[in-house]
Scaffold this active site. Structure first.
Site, short mmCIF file in Angstrom:
data_model
loop_
_atom_site.label_atom_id
_atom_site.label_comp_id
_atom_site.label_asym_id
_atom_site.label_seq_id
_atom_site.Cartn_x
_atom_site.Cartn_y
_atom_site.Cartn_z
CD GLU A 131 -2.92 1.87 -0.08
OE1 GLU A 131 -2.00 2.82 -0.49
OE2 GLU A 131 -3.82 0.88 -0.37
CG LEU A 135 -3.36 0.43 6.62
CD1 LEU A 135 -3.14 0.24 7.71
CD2 LEU A 135 -2.70 -0.99 5.28
N GLY A 136 -7.29 1.03 4.00
CA GLY A 136 -8.44 1.41 4.59
C GLY A 136 -8.90 2.12 3.27
N GLY A 137 -8.31 2.09 2.17
CA GLY A 137 -8.72 2.63 0.68
C GLY A 137 -9.00 3.88 0.64
N GLY A 211 2.68 -0.16 -5.87
CA GLY A 211 3.67 -1.85 -6.29
C GLY A 211 3.38 -1.94 -7.64
CB ILE A 281 -20.88 10.63 -4.27
CG1 ILE A 281 -20.27 9.62 -5.36
CG2 ILE A 281 -19.90 11.84 -4.13
CD1 ILE A 281 -18.96 9.63 -5.47
CG HIS A 537 -45.89 -3.55 18.23
ND1 HIS A 537 -46.17 -2.57 17.05
CD2 HIS A 537 -47.14 -3.35 18.97
CE1 HIS A 537 -47.00 -1.70 17.82
NE2 HIS A 537 -47.27 -1.14 18.58
#
Length: 558
Positions: A131, A135-137, A211, A281, A537
């Protein structure tokens, strides 16, 4: 110099805690204020941070042990920390250098990549995760999590109006937007630390750098200082994500538009904004900005907001946005953008004629495109601007898999994670297959929208004979107690077998309610079977039951 890390006293009544997850190991370099451990008490989770820069020399208590406040948890070495950190970095670089071989190497640590890495490690694989950034994109850093945090703030701003109907009154809210962004960043950092802890727990080697796949079994990793080394892997999983799509509009680039990335990073809220694109979005940002005081114009080329979404749902959301003073232009095309006196002028062609909209900021919310550059060079087969994969996420090169946004199948974090699991299992010889029939789609507007299964257009295209059942939240007791009654549930039921084909929700907690609907569609439940399940309920889930009953002509409360 050696320094102790002790159990903090988090609250007046705290006397002990249980050691949770260590986020570092002995020998790791750590920075001051870095979270190194999670402690659990009977009430809260406490994050323990490093008091200095240094090296973690000794961990004295393992996960699951009970420790008292003030007790020593670990020993740090702070003298010559920089030298040791440099030495550790060089050792790690050498260990991950030329000739090192892995069972699985994953490029990209977003929700597809890090999940793939964990699943491969669970199956016994030696795994590397590469990466370049955090982290986490996109989901964790510039997408799902940040937007939901800001949307929560917009809900707080609207709360006094609802509370007044209950006889509870607040002063007009004052929004410190910079502090809101700081809080959003705290949430993101905590979740990043959680991902780091999971990688450590599963013994996954994290390689920081860019990468690039060189051949079917080799990846070149280029670090920030432009040094590079190569690693080898039996299988490669590409999860490199996507980039915001910037439309080709004359003058747009010169106007300095925001994408969601810039919109979530800025410490100042724009006074006025034109949002180009009213998909998920665009609508979510309209729902963030408008309650906080920004003048919003939402521009969409299709004839409705949320193109492709059930029209009935889109209509209700449009009404809600109008109530927030959002100006909506559909069947509208942005022809050009000018700049006058530091402000942007957006020229739009509509059915009612040309309009010029003057704003402080422009947000381009016209979708995302897969990041495919390295795949083109490698010769992986592409279809329509995306990587072609089979139902095991394998590309045209058998040792290379692709998951998440690069496949262009669904730009959804939960789909990327499911694909990551499938790719990892296939790579490790435990093949499973992707099934997209029950992909849930959630839009976190106010009210929320969530759908699963077929909509009316899709059912007609498949030649399915169906009946519709609808039930409104305004007739639901729990929704009334919440003071949130806008919206409904819509069910498509197959008339031949009674199978539930699709469920579409707009209303309070739709993103949570859709879980039950998803299981019904996944298990191919019939409306009759669903109706036999006794729901509690008062709950919002009763709206699901009433819509199901209505699809059979058996509605009790309608």
């Amino acid at each position: 110099m050696k320094k102790e890390i002790i159990v903090p006293k988090a609250g007046l009544t705290m006397t002990e805690a249980t050691v949770g997850l260590w986020l570092v190991s002995e020998g790791d370099p750590v920075e001051k204020d870095q979270v190194v451990l999670e402690l659990a008490t009977d009430k809260i989770t406490v994050e323990v941070t490093a008091p200095y820069d240094g090296i973690m020399v000794s961990i004295l208590h393992q996960e699951g042990e009970t420790v008292a406040t003030g007790e020593c948890l670990a020993i740090m070495e702070t003298e010559a920390a920089e030298a040791e950190r440099s030495s550790a970095s060089q050792a790690a670089s050498g260990a991950a250098g030329e000739g090192k071989k892995y069972d699985v190497a994953v490029i990209g640590a977003g929700p597809g990549g890090y999940v793939a890495a964990i699943r491969a490690a669970q199956l016994g694989g030696k795994v590397a995760l590469i990466e370049q950034r955090d982290l986490g994109g996109t989901c964790l850093n510039t997408g799902c999590i940040p937007t939901k945090t800001l949307l929560r703030a917009s809900e707080f701003v609207k709360m006094p109006k609802t509370a007044a109907e209950y006889g509870v009154f607040f002063e007009k809210p004052r929004v410190d937007y910079s502090r809101l962004i700081d809080y959003k960043d705290q949430v993101v950092r905590k979740l990043q630390n959680g991902v780091a802890g999971l990688l450590h727990k599963n013994k996954i080697e994290l390689l920081k750098g860019l990468g690039r796949v060189v051949d079917p079994h080799t990846i070149e990793v280029r670090t920030e200082d432009r040094e590079s080394h190569r690693i080898e892997a039996n299988h490669i999983i590409v999860a490199s994500g996507s980039q915001p799509h910037m439309p080709e509009i004359p003058g747009l680039k010169q106007a300095g538009p925001m994408t969601s990335t810039e919109a979530l990073a800025g410490k100042e809220r724009p006074r006025s904004v034109a949002i180009i694109g009213a998909g998920a979005i665009g609508c979510e940002f309209a729902g963030i900005y408008a309650p906080l005081g920004t003048e919003v114009t939402l521009i969409e080329s299709a004839d409705q907001i949320l193109p492709g979404t059930d029209r009935d749902l889109a209509r209700v959301l449009a009404e809600s946005l109008h109530q927030e003073q959002v100006r909506i232009l559909t069947s509208a095309t942005v022809t050009r953008i000018d700049i006058h006196g530091g402000r942007k002028v957006v020229h739009v062609e509509t059915a009612q004629g040309a309009q010029a909209i003057e704003v402080d900021a422009i947000l381009a919310a016209t979708g995302r495109r897969p990041d495919l550059e390295q795949m083109r060079e490698l010769g992986v087969r592409l279809e329509g601007g995306k990587i072609a994969v089979d139902d095991q996420m394998r590309t045209s090169i058998p040792s290379i898999y692709a998951v998440g946004d690069v496949t262009g199948i669904e730009f959804l974090a939960h789909v990327a994670s499911a694909q990551g699991v499938v790719a990892a299992e296939a790579a490790m010889g435990r093949p499973s297959r992707m099934d997209y029939r029950t992909v849930t789609r959630c839009i976190y507007t106010s009210p929320e929208i969530a759908s699963v299964g077929l909509n009316e257009r899709q059912a007609k295209e498949q030649g399915r004979d169906y009946q519709i059942g609808k039930y409104a939240f305004e007739a639901n007791g729990r929704a009334m107690t919440y003071g949130e009654t806008a919206g409904f549930v819509k069910v498509l039921r197959d008339t031949r077998y009674g199978e539930i084909l699709g469920i579409h929700i707009i209303g309070p907690n739709a993103s949570e309610l859709i879980g039950e609907a998803m299981m019904a569609v996944h298990l191919e439940a019939t409306a009759e079977e669903f109706a036999l399940a006794i729901h509690p309920h008062p709950t919002l889930s009763e709206v699901l039951v009433e819509a199901i009953l209505a699809s059979m002509g058996r509605g009790i409360h309608s």
